[in-house]
Design a protein around this motif. Structure first.
Motif, PDB file in Angstrom:
ATOM      1  N   ARG A 104       0.842  -1.195   0.000  1.00 33.28           N
ATOM      2  CA  ARG A 104       0.000   0.000   0.000  1.00 33.28           C
ATOM      3  C   ARG A 104       0.878   1.247   0.000  1.00 33.28           C
ATOM      4  NH1 ARG A 104      -5.102  -1.692   1.281  1.00 33.28           N
ATOM      5  NH2 ARG A 104      -5.159  -3.764   2.224  1.00 33.28           N
ATOM      6  N   GLY A 105       0.553   2.179  -0.865  1.00 29.74           N
ATOM      7  CA  GLY A 105       1.292   3.421  -0.925  1.00 29.74           C
ATOM      8  C   GLY A 105       2.589   3.338  -1.687  1.00 29.74           C
ATOM      9  N   GLU A 106       2.915   2.170  -2.220  1.00 25.12           N
ATOM     10  CA  GLU A 106       4.166   2.007  -2.944  1.00 25.12           C
ATOM     11  C   GLU A 106       3.995   2.409  -4.406  1.00 25.12           C
ATOM     12  OE1 GLU A 106       7.810  -1.196  -3.306  1.00 25.12           O
ATOM     13  OE2 GLU A 106       5.756  -1.954  -3.354  1.00 25.12           O
ATOM     14  N   VAL A 107       5.050   2.976  -4.980  1.00 21.99           N
ATOM     15  CA  VAL A 107       5.097   3.288  -6.404  1.00 21.99           C
ATOM     16  C   VAL A 107       6.119   2.362  -7.044  1.00 21.99           C
ATOM     17  CG1 VAL A 107       5.550   5.048  -8.156  1.00 21.99           C
ATOM     18  CG2 VAL A 107       4.452   5.692  -5.994  1.00 21.99           C
ATOM     19  N   VAL A 108       5.642   1.460  -7.888  1.00 23.41           N
ATOM     20  CA  VAL A 108       6.505   0.512  -8.579  1.00 23.41           C
ATOM     21  C   VAL A 108       6.533   0.881 -10.060  1.00 23.41           C
ATOM     22  CG1 VAL A 108       6.794  -1.899  -9.297  1.00 23.41           C
ATOM     23  CG2 VAL A 108       6.108  -1.357  -6.944  1.00 23.41           C
ATOM     24  N   VAL A 109       7.712   1.116 -10.583  1.00 21.98           N
ATOM     25  CA  VAL A 109       7.873   1.432 -11.998  1.00 21.98           C
ATOM     26  C   VAL A 109       8.442   0.209 -12.710  1.00 21.98           C
ATOM     27  CG1 VAL A 109       9.094   2.857 -13.674  1.00 21.98           C
ATOM     28  CG2 VAL A 109       8.102   3.911 -11.638  1.00 21.98           C
ATOM     29  N   VAL A 110       7.748  -0.215 -13.763  1.00 22.71           N
ATOM     30  CA  VAL A 110       8.148  -1.388 -14.536  1.00 22.71           C
ATOM     31  C   VAL A 110       8.788  -0.906 -15.835  1.00 22.71           C
ATOM     32  CG1 VAL A 110       7.399  -3.557 -15.582  1.00 22.71           C
ATOM     33  CG2 VAL A 110       6.204  -2.654 -13.558  1.00 22.71           C
ATOM     34  N   ILE A 111      10.034  -1.281 -16.053  1.00 21.47           N
ATOM     35  CA  ILE A 111      10.736  -0.856 -17.262  1.00 21.47           C
ATOM     36  C   ILE A 111      11.375  -2.074 -17.927  1.00 21.47           C
ATOM     37  CG2 ILE A 111      11.171   1.461 -16.364  1.00 21.47           C
ATOM     38  CD1 ILE A 111      14.034   0.682 -15.834  1.00 21.47           C
ATOM     39  N   GLY A 112      11.796  -1.880 -19.156  1.00 20.58           N
ATOM     40  CA  GLY A 112      12.426  -2.956 -19.901  1.00 20.58           C
ATOM     41  C   GLY A 112      12.256  -2.732 -21.386  1.00 20.58           C
ATOM     42  N   PRO A 113      12.924  -3.530 -22.210  1.00 21.37           N
ATOM     43  CA  PRO A 113      12.838  -3.355 -23.661  1.00 21.37           C
ATOM     44  C   PRO A 113      11.442  -3.666 -24.185  1.00 21.37           C
ATOM     45  CG  PRO A 113      14.006  -5.381 -23.108  1.00 21.37           C
ATOM     46  CD  PRO A 113      13.805  -4.648 -21.827  1.00 21.37           C
ATOM     47  N   SER A 114      11.156  -3.205 -25.390  1.00 23.54           N
ATOM     48  CA  SER A 114       9.881  -3.500 -26.030  1.00 23.54           C
ATOM     49  C   SER A 114       9.720  -5.007 -26.164  1.00 23.54           C
ATOM     50  CB  SER A 114       9.813  -2.848 -27.411  1.00 23.54           C
ATOM     51  OG  SER A 114       9.864  -1.440 -27.300  1.00 23.54           O
ATOM     52  N   GLY A 115       8.483  -5.481 -25.936  1.00 25.41           N
ATOM     53  CA  GLY A 115       8.214  -6.900 -26.050  1.00 25.41           C
ATOM     54  C   GLY A 115       8.600  -7.718 -24.844  1.00 25.41           C
ATOM     55  N   SER A 116       8.924  -7.044 -23.733  1.00 21.60           N
ATOM     56  CA  SER A 116       9.359  -7.777 -22.545  1.00 21.60           C
ATOM     57  C   SER A 116       8.201  -8.253 -21.677  1.00 21.60           C
ATOM     58  CB  SER A 116      10.306  -6.906 -21.705  1.00 21.60           C
ATOM     59  OG  SER A 116       9.678  -5.717 -21.301  1.00 21.60           O
ATOM     60  N   GLY A 117       6.971  -7.817 -21.983  1.00 25.51           N
ATOM     61  CA  GLY A 117       5.807  -8.247 -21.223  1.00 25.51           C
ATOM     62  C   GLY A 117       5.278  -7.221 -20.249  1.00 25.51           C
ATOM     63  N   ASN A 127       9.383   3.949  -5.569  1.00 25.49           N
ATOM     64  CA  ASN A 127       9.983   3.271  -4.427  1.00 25.49           C
ATOM     65  C   ASN A 127      10.826   2.095  -4.895  1.00 25.49           C
ATOM     66  OD1 ASN A 127       6.880   3.948  -3.204  1.00 25.49           O
ATOM     67  ND2 ASN A 127       8.644   4.664  -2.023  1.00 25.49           N
ATOM     68  N   ARG A 128      10.401   1.521  -6.035  1.00 21.97           N
ATOM     69  CA  ARG A 128      11.065   0.325  -6.520  1.00 21.97           C
ATOM     70  C   ARG A 128      10.973   0.277  -8.041  1.00 21.97           C
ATOM     71  NH1 ARG A 128       9.084  -5.336  -5.614  1.00 21.97           N
ATOM     72  NH2 ARG A 128       7.213  -4.227  -4.986  1.00 21.97           N
ATOM     73  N   VAL A 129      12.022  -0.227  -8.651  1.00 12.28           N
ATOM     74  CA  VAL A 129      12.054  -0.453 -10.093  1.00 12.28           C
ATOM     75  C   VAL A 129      12.023  -1.953 -10.344  1.00 12.28           C
ATOM     76  CG1 VAL A 129      13.442  -0.260 -12.197  1.00 12.28           C
ATOM     77  CG2 VAL A 129      13.276   1.681 -10.631  1.00 12.28           C
ATOM     78  N   VAL A 130      11.121  -2.370 -11.228  1.00  5.05           N
ATOM     79  CA  VAL A 130      11.061  -3.756 -11.678  1.00  5.05           C
ATOM     80  C   VAL A 130      11.529  -3.778 -13.126  1.00  5.05           C
ATOM     81  CG1 VAL A 130       9.521  -5.683 -12.243  1.00  5.05           C
ATOM     82  CG2 VAL A 130       9.221  -4.416 -10.096  1.00  5.05           C
ATOM     83  N   PHE A 131      12.581  -4.521 -13.391  1.00 13.62           N
ATOM     84  CA  PHE A 131      13.110  -4.615 -14.747  1.00 13.62           C
ATOM     85  C   PHE A 131      12.710  -5.958 -15.353  1.00 13.62           C
ATOM     86  CE2 PHE A 131      16.506  -5.990 -17.696  1.00 13.62           C
ATOM     87  CZ  PHE A 131      16.334  -5.005 -18.663  1.00 13.62           C
ATOM     88  N   MET A 132      12.039  -5.887 -16.526  1.00 11.28           N
ATOM     89  CA  MET A 132      11.577  -7.088 -17.212  1.00 11.28           C
ATOM     90  C   MET A 132      12.307  -7.273 -18.534  1.00 11.28           C
ATOM     91  SD  MET A 132       7.448  -7.199 -16.644  1.00 11.28           S
ATOM     92  CE  MET A 132       7.374  -8.860 -17.361  1.00 11.28           C
ATOM     93  N   SER A 133      12.489  -8.529 -18.909  1.00 11.02           N
ATOM     94  CA  SER A 133      13.042  -8.869 -20.217  1.00 11.02           C
ATOM     95  C   SER A 133      12.564 -10.263 -20.589  1.00 11.02           C
ATOM     96  CB  SER A 133      14.572  -8.827 -20.178  1.00 11.02           C
ATOM     97  OG  SER A 133      15.111  -9.129 -21.453  1.00 11.02           O
ATOM     98  N   ASP A 134      12.094 -10.409 -21.824  1.00 11.10           N
ATOM     99  CA  ASP A 134      11.656 -11.715 -22.332  1.00 11.10           C
ATOM    100  C   ASP A 134      10.624 -12.382 -21.433  1.00 11.10           C
ATOM    101  OD1 ASP A 134      13.436 -11.524 -24.534  1.00 11.10           O
ATOM    102  OD2 ASP A 134      15.087 -12.175 -23.255  1.00 11.10           O
ATOM    103  N   GLY A 135       9.685 -11.582 -20.930  1.00 11.45           N
ATOM    104  CA  GLY A 135       8.587 -12.142 -20.156  1.00 11.45           C
ATOM    105  C   GLY A 135       8.887 -12.449 -18.702  1.00 11.45           C
ATOM    106  N   ARG A 136      10.067 -12.120 -18.249  1.00 10.74           N
ATOM    107  CA  ARG A 136      10.454 -12.412 -16.872  1.00 10.74           C
ATOM    108  C   ARG A 136      10.836 -11.137 -16.114  1.00 10.74           C
ATOM    109  NH1 ARG A 136      11.485 -17.772 -15.845  1.00 10.74           N
ATOM    110  NH2 ARG A 136      11.703 -19.152 -17.656  1.00 10.74           N
ATOM    111  N   ILE A 137      10.671 -11.177 -14.809  1.00  8.23           N
ATOM    112  CA  ILE A 137      11.245 -10.141 -13.952  1.00  8.23           C
ATOM    113  C   ILE A 137      12.696 -10.509 -13.713  1.00  8.23           C
ATOM    114  CG2 ILE A 137      11.225  -9.078 -11.674  1.00  8.23           C
ATOM    115  CD1 ILE A 137       8.208  -9.375 -11.643  1.00  8.23           C
ATOM    116  N   VAL A 138      13.595  -9.699 -14.247  1.00 14.80           N
ATOM    117  CA  VAL A 138      15.027  -9.992 -14.153  1.00 14.80           C
ATOM    118  C   VAL A 138      15.594  -9.491 -12.834  1.00 14.80           C
ATOM    119  CG1 VAL A 138      17.280  -9.590 -15.226  1.00 14.80           C
ATOM    120  CG2 VAL A 138      15.248  -9.922 -16.659  1.00 14.80           C
TER     121      VAL A 138
END
Length: 266
Positions: free
Chosen positions: A50-63, A228-239
């Motif tokens: 609750r109250g967290e800001v999660v930013v999801v980044i990664g290359p195009s097509g990463s999911g 608060n947190r960065v989630v990096f994705m690639s090829d359908g996975r959280i790396v």
């Protein structure tokens, strides 16, 4: 305790127990998604406090966008479980409609009703879904339009507004439903460069007010300052998943280092 401090107890991995992780507002456990032969989401475990800001980044097509859309069940998952506020995501019917009212979403395209005024766009959901009176819905809509800086445009139609103004209206419309969490799927990608800042400013304000947010974006500045947190994705996975400072200065994976090396040059 801040959202990021609270999150040290479960930094991005699900329990796999079939029940939501304690205190997580959004919880994805073992989520899998295929489009035919393409495995677009692979073993996704992610919790958002609750109250967290999660930013999801990664290359195009990463999911990334697919991940965002599964949380609102615009895309059904093939395996795994998604919980919102401790409840599993409904499959269909009235329960799903109630869920979507609790999960606001802002898309790349503004998705405003062209034949309705700005005010009507913002009040429609609260009146139809939340069963608010027209007077209450209107009063709240004007407060929100004022907050995002377009209250003076309330009687105009979407086509009469700039792209940045329309996206701010879309944010106000989502907020009018009083959601528990806000999802943003590339909210600035369809905007001219000069309009991007006005939308990001609204999103930063939301973050500072404590709104739980999951943001898919290419805006690295926003990720650095508001997440608060960065989630990096690639090829359908959280790396990898970590705090912004660590991610941008010392990423763990070679895939993230390669990604940052390319985008931070521009």
């Amino acid at each position: 305790m801040t959202a990021s401090e609270e999150f040290t107890a479960y930094p991005g991995s699900g329990t796999g127990s079939g029940t939501a992780t304690a205190d997580a507002l959004v919880s994805l456990e073992g989520v899998q998604k295929w489009y035919g032969e393409l495995h677009v989401l692979q073993d996704i475990d992610l919790q958002v406090a609750r109250g967290e800001v999660v930013v999801v980044i990664g290359p195009s097509g990463s999911g990334k966008s697919t991940l965002c859309r599964t949380i609102n069940r615009l895309e059904p998952v093939d395996k795994g479980t998604i919980f919102i506020d401790g409840e599993p995501l409904p499959a269909e019917g009235k329960a799903l409609a109630r869920h979507r009212a609790d999960v606001g979403m802002v898309f790349q395209s503004f998705n405003l009703f062209a034949h309705k005024t700005i005010l009507e766009n913002v009040t429609l959901g609260p009146i139809k879904v939340r069963k608010k009176s027209k007077a209450d819905a209107t009063a709240r809509a004007m407060e929100l339009l004022e907050r995002v800086g377009v209250a003076h445009q309330a009687e105009k139609y979407p086509a009469q507004l700039s792209g940045g103004q329309q996206q701010r209206v879309a944010i106000a419309r989502a907020l009018a439903m009083e959601p528990k969490v806000m999802l943003f799927d590339e909210p600035t990608s369809a905007l001219d460069p000069e309009m991007i800042k006005e939308v990001l400013d609204v999103m930063v304000d939301l973050a500072e007010r404590g709104m739980t947010m999951i943001v898919v974006t290419h805006e690295m500045g926003f990720a650095r300052t508001a997440a608060n947190r960065v989630v990096f994705m690639s090829d359908g996975r959280i790396v990898e998943t970590t705090d912004p400072e660590t991610f941008f200065t010392n990423p763990e994976s070679d895939r993230a280092k390669d990604f940052l090396g390319k985008i931070l040059k521009h």
